[in-house]
Write a protein that holds these residues in place. Sequence first.
Motif, PDB file in Angstrom:
ATOM      1  N   ASP A 128       0.792  -1.235   0.000  1.00  0.00           N
ATOM      2  CA  ASP A 128       0.000   0.000   0.000  1.00  0.00           C
ATOM      3  C   ASP A 128       0.822   1.281   0.000  1.00  0.00           C
ATOM      4  OD1 ASP A 128      -2.370  -1.480   0.047  1.00  0.00           O
ATOM      5  OD2 ASP A 128      -2.367  -1.601   2.232  1.00  0.00           O
ATOM      6  N   GLY A 129       2.126   1.181   0.197  1.00  0.00           N
ATOM      7  CA  GLY A 129       2.976   2.358   0.104  1.00  0.00           C
ATOM      8  C   GLY A 129       3.073   3.169   1.387  1.00  0.00           C
ATOM      9  N   SER A 130       3.759   4.296   1.287  1.00  0.00           N
ATOM     10  CA  SER A 130       4.081   5.131   2.446  1.00  0.00           C
ATOM     11  C   SER A 130       2.854   5.685   3.141  1.00  0.00           C
ATOM     12  CB  SER A 130       4.975   6.299   2.007  1.00  0.00           C
ATOM     13  OG  SER A 130       6.170   5.836   1.442  1.00  0.00           O
ATOM     14  N   ASP A 131       1.831   5.999   2.366  1.00  0.00           N
ATOM     15  CA  ASP A 131       0.649   6.624   2.953  1.00  0.00           C
ATOM     16  C   ASP A 131      -0.096   5.698   3.906  1.00  0.00           C
ATOM     17  OD1 ASP A 131       1.160   8.938   1.587  1.00  0.00           O
ATOM     18  OD2 ASP A 131      -0.322   8.587   0.007  1.00  0.00           O
ATOM     19  N   TYR A 153      10.661   5.775  10.562  1.00  0.00           N
ATOM     20  CA  TYR A 153       9.504   5.923   9.679  1.00  0.00           C
ATOM     21  C   TYR A 153       9.805   6.809   8.484  1.00  0.00           C
ATOM     22  CZ  TYR A 153       6.048   2.945  11.664  1.00  0.00           C
ATOM     23  OH  TYR A 153       5.353   1.819  12.023  1.00  0.00           O
ATOM     24  N   ARG A 154      10.635   7.811   8.673  1.00  0.00           N
ATOM     25  CA  ARG A 154      10.964   8.683   7.531  1.00  0.00           C
ATOM     26  C   ARG A 154      11.993   8.040   6.613  1.00  0.00           C
ATOM     27  NH1 ARG A 154       9.946  13.661  11.345  1.00  0.00           N
ATOM     28  NH2 ARG A 154       8.162  14.553  10.236  1.00  0.00           N
ATOM     29  N   ARG A 158       9.483   6.147   4.359  1.00  0.00           N
ATOM     30  CA  ARG A 158       9.371   7.359   3.537  1.00  0.00           C
ATOM     31  C   ARG A 158       8.032   8.073   3.759  1.00  0.00           C
ATOM     32  NH1 ARG A 158      13.928   6.775   0.045  1.00  0.00           N
ATOM     33  NH2 ARG A 158      15.216   5.293   1.203  1.00  0.00           N
ATOM     34  N   THR A 159       7.628   8.165   5.025  1.00  0.00           N
ATOM     35  CA  THR A 159       6.376   8.843   5.349  1.00  0.00           C
ATOM     36  C   THR A 159       6.611   9.896   6.417  1.00  0.00           C
ATOM     37  OG1 THR A 159       4.097   8.552   6.105  1.00  0.00           O
ATOM     38  CG2 THR A 159       5.751   7.152   7.134  1.00  0.00           C
ATOM     39  N   ASN A 160       5.821  10.959   6.369  1.00  0.00           N
ATOM     40  CA  ASN A 160       5.820  11.975   7.419  1.00  0.00           C
ATOM     41  C   ASN A 160       4.575  11.869   8.297  1.00  0.00           C
ATOM     42  OD1 ASN A 160       8.309  13.346   6.770  1.00  0.00           O
ATOM     43  ND2 ASN A 160       7.284  14.118   4.941  1.00  0.00           N
ATOM     44  N   ASN A 161       3.922  10.715   8.282  1.00  0.00           N
ATOM     45  CA  ASN A 161       2.791  10.465   9.182  1.00  0.00           C
ATOM     46  C   ASN A 161       3.336  10.142  10.576  1.00  0.00           C
ATOM     47  OD1 ASN A 161       1.010  10.827   7.053  1.00  0.00           O
ATOM     48  ND2 ASN A 161       0.863   8.638   6.608  1.00  0.00           N
ATOM     49  N   VAL A 162       3.940  11.150  11.168  1.00  0.00           N
ATOM     50  CA  VAL A 162       4.643  11.038  12.448  1.00  0.00           C
ATOM     51  C   VAL A 162       4.108  12.128  13.371  1.00  0.00           C
ATOM     52  CG1 VAL A 162       6.878  11.131  13.613  1.00  0.00           C
ATOM     53  CG2 VAL A 162       6.749  10.255  11.269  1.00  0.00           C
ATOM     54  N   ILE A 402      20.654   8.392   2.622  1.00  0.00           N
ATOM     55  CA  ILE A 402      19.520   8.125   1.735  1.00  0.00           C
ATOM     56  C   ILE A 402      19.762   8.829   0.407  1.00  0.00           C
ATOM     57  CG2 ILE A 402      17.044   8.566   1.413  1.00  0.00           C
ATOM     58  CD1 ILE A 402      16.761   8.308   4.427  1.00  0.00           C
ATOM     59  N   GLU A 403      19.328   8.219  -0.670  1.00  0.00           N
ATOM     60  CA  GLU A 403      19.520   8.803  -1.983  1.00  0.00           C
ATOM     61  C   GLU A 403      18.876  10.188  -2.080  1.00  0.00           C
ATOM     62  OE1 GLU A 403      15.496   6.769  -2.295  1.00  0.00           O
ATOM     63  OE2 GLU A 403      17.430   6.407  -1.287  1.00  0.00           O
ATOM     64  N   SER A 404      19.440  11.055  -2.907  1.00  0.00           N
ATOM     65  CA  SER A 404      18.911  12.400  -3.088  1.00  0.00           C
ATOM     66  C   SER A 404      17.467  12.333  -3.569  1.00  0.00           C
ATOM     67  CB  SER A 404      19.757  13.169  -4.107  1.00  0.00           C
ATOM     68  OG  SER A 404      19.229  14.456  -4.328  1.00  0.00           O
ATOM     69  N   GLY A 405      16.593  13.059  -2.889  1.00  0.00           N
ATOM     70  CA  GLY A 405      15.179  13.053  -3.225  1.00  0.00           C
ATOM     71  C   GLY A 405      14.413  11.899  -2.614  1.00  0.00           C
ATOM     72  N   GLY A 406      15.080  11.080  -1.802  1.00  0.00           N
ATOM     73  CA  GLY A 406      14.443   9.887  -1.256  1.00  0.00           C
ATOM     74  C   GLY A 406      13.436  10.159  -0.163  1.00  0.00           C
ATOM     75  N   LEU A 407      13.665  11.192   0.643  1.00  0.00           N
ATOM     76  CA  LEU A 407      12.720  11.509   1.709  1.00  0.00           C
ATOM     77  C   LEU A 407      11.487  12.200   1.143  1.00  0.00           C
ATOM     78  CD1 LEU A 407      15.023  12.836   4.600  1.00  0.00           C
ATOM     79  CD2 LEU A 407      13.837  10.633   4.470  1.00  0.00           C
ATOM     80  N   SER A 408      10.362  11.904   1.739  1.00  0.00           N
ATOM     81  CA  SER A 408       9.109  12.503   1.273  1.00  0.00           C
ATOM     82  C   SER A 408       9.064  13.989   1.596  1.00  0.00           C
ATOM     83  CB  SER A 408       7.926  11.810   1.934  1.00  0.00           C
ATOM     84  OG  SER A 408       6.719  12.481   1.633  1.00  0.00           O
TER      85      SER A 408
END
Length: 739
Positions: A128-131, A153-154, A158-162, A402-408
Motif C-alpha cells: 500500500d505504500g508510504s501513505d 519511519y521517515r 518514507r512517510t511523514n505520518n509522524v 539516503i539517496e537524493s530526493g528519497g525523503l518525502s
Amino acid sequence: MIKPDRIVTTTCPYCGVGCNLQLHVKDEHIFKVTSPFDSPVNHGNLCVKGRFGYDFVYHPKRVTTPLVRRYLLDGNQKLGNRHDAPDLGYQSLIPDHLIPTSWDWVETDWDTALNITADKLTEIYKRDGSDAMAVYACAKATNEDNYLLQKMYRAIFRTNNVDHCTRLCHAGSVVALQQATGSSAMSNTASQVIQNDVFIVTGSNTSENHPIIALQMKEAVRQHGAKMIVIDPRRIELVDFAEMWLPLKPGTNVPLFTAMAYVIVEENLVNHDFIDDRTEGYTEFLATLEEFTPEYAEGITGVPAEDIRKAARLYANANKAAIYWGMGISQLSHGTASALALINLAFLTGHIGREGTGLNPLRGQNNVQGASDMGCMPFHYPGYMRVDNDENAAKWEKTWNIESGGLSRKLGLTTTEILSNAHAGAGGIRALYIMGENPMMSEPNLNETRKHMEQLEFLVSQDIFMNESAAFADVFLPATPFAEKDGTFSNTDRRVQRVRAAHAPRGQARVDWQIICDLAQRIESKLGVVSAYWKYSNSEEILREMGSVNSDYAGITYDRIDKLGLIYPVPSMDHPGTPTLFTESFPRGRGKFHPLEYIPVMEEADDEYPFILTTGRVLEHWHGGSMTRNSVLNEAYPEARVEMHPADAEIHGIRNDDPVTVRSRRGEVVLRTTVTEKTSVGVVFIPFHFAEAAANILTNDALDPQAKIPEFKACAVQVFPARNKDLPNPDARVSRGRY
C-alpha cells in the motif's frame, strides 16, 4: 534506616518542569526519592508525584515479556474465542467492552515478536505504500528514543505520518508562536518569574499541573512583590495569591485578550519603539481592534469591563511583565487564535526579549518539548525544519545515507488525522505503531476513536502496561520506564537534562531505542536495503547524530549536561546556553501581529445541554493514568469526580458525593459529584485520568483548522442524578502505564 547501595541522579518522568531526582536504590529496588537542593530547576522541592509516584516501575501488572496474538503464530484470521486458550494473565487486564475482537495473547521471545512485526509492516508497506504507514511517538520517552522512531519511519517507510501528543496539548501554541516569532518554545524560563513586576497566568492550573513552578510564582508574589493576574474559568489555588482574577467563560479567550489590547492602544500604553524596531503588521492589526471594546468583551466573557481595563493597565505599565499559559488556551477549536491574542499583547508592550518578560507556554509532559525538538511532528524534521523544504530534506538524506530526493516532501497526517484516516483503500492508514501513547484515553470522542482503531489492519504497542490502546494491538513490545534507561529529557524551559538508569530492566523488557534499532535492521533486511545507520553503542551517539544537523543541540554532550543541564539553543561546544530568547531579533526576522476575530466554541450550552464541560488534571494523577493509577498515588485520589458549583447543584437536586450521569452528544459517564465553588456557575469539570469514567467519551472532536488540535476545553453536557449501582468499578479498569 535503610542505607542505599547507590543514589542515582535523574530527571522526573511527570510534568514539563523537569525536576531533578535522586533515586535511592537498595537490592536493585528504588525505596526512596529525594532531590538535590542545588538543582537550578526545583531547588530540592518535589510534588507528590515526583516524590512518591515511582512505584509503578514494580507494579505486578507490568508486562515484561513480548506478546503476540495467536493468529499471527498459527496463520488463522482474527477470529475465535480468546477464552479457549490458557489465560496468561493478560486477557484479564482487558475489560470485555474494550476487546475489539476475541483473539488471545501468547507470550513469545524477542526474535519472534520483532520478526512478525517486521514482516507485517514490510508487507503492508510493499502493498500500500508510504501513505498506509503511521507512528505515534512518545512525550514520555527520551529524546534519543523519539529521534530514532521518527528516523525509522521517515528513512525506511518514507512517510511523514509522524506525530505525538503535542497535537493534543499545545499544538495551538506551537503554531501561533511559529507564525508570530518563528520559534515554538518558551521564550524565557520559569525561574525568571521572580523577576516579574506583573505576570499573567491563564488557562493553567499551575498548582496542580506544574506544582514547582507554582511555588516560584507564589514566591514572586510574597517575597518579591510581583502582581499576578489569573485568567481562568475556575477558582484555582493561585487566585488566593493574585492581584486580580478574571473568571472568563470557557472558550472566550480571544475577545478578552483583544479587549486588553484595545485598552492598551486606546490609552496609548503601547511601546512604539519596540513595535517600530521589531514587529510588522501593526497597522493591519489596529484596523481590527475597533469592535473589541471592554464592554463588548464583557458581554461575551462575563468579565466586567472595568476589570479588563485594570488588567490591561497592570500588564502594560509594568517594567517587566510575562505571560504563562497552559492548555486552557490551546485546547480549543480556535486554540491558535487564543495564543496569537497573547502574543499580540507582548508585542504591543515590548514585554519580550528581556529577562523577566516573555511568552511562556507551560509544556504538559516531561519530554513533550524534546519530542517536538526531535522531529516527532508531521510537518518538521528535528529542529523544526520543514519537511516540504528541499534544502532541509537534503541535510537529513545525507545524514541518514539516503539517496537524493528519497525523503518525502509531503506533509504528514497529524495524530487526530491518522486515526480518522484508518480505513482500507486509497490513502487509508493500515498500520500504526504506538510508542507509549494511549489514544483510547487521550483522543476526544472516544466512541468514535474506538471505531477508527478497529479499522486498522495491524497495530503495534510498545509500552510497559497493557493499556486501553494496547487492547487493540497485534504485537506488544515491552519497554522500560525512566528508571531503567539512559538518555535525556528537554523540559519546558528548554533545559536538556540527563536521565539515568537506576537498575537493569525487569524481565525481558528492553530500552525503547534498542527495540527500534533492532526492528529497523530487520525491516531493512526484508526490504533488501541498507541505508540509515542503526548500530549505536550508547544513547549519547544518537543525540550527537541529531545535533550534527539540528544546531539548537549542536553543543550538547552528556559531559556538559552531567550536573545542571543546558538550555538550548546551544549552537557550539563553548556556548553556555540561551535562557532568554529574542533579545535582538526573532527567528522569522520581525515579530508579526495577527488580526483576530471572535469565533465561539463549536458547542455552546443550550436548553438541552445546559452546562459547559471543561477537562484537565488533578495533582495526584497524570495524563491517562499512565503511571499514577499503578502507583500508591491512586489511593490518594481513587475515583473520578465531577466538580459542580453549589448553585447548580441546588437547582438540580444534587448533593456532594451523589452519583450523577454526565452526558454529551457523543456519550455519557457515571461518577460522583464534588460540589465546590472552585468551578463557576454553568461550568463543570472532569479530570481525564480515569478509564472507568473517561472524560474524553464526552469531549468534542472539532479541530482547530490550523493546529488540528481538538476542543477538549469546552463542550455542552447534561448532568442529572444516577443510582449508586450505576457507578463504575475502578478495580475493573485496564492496568495502564508508561514511563
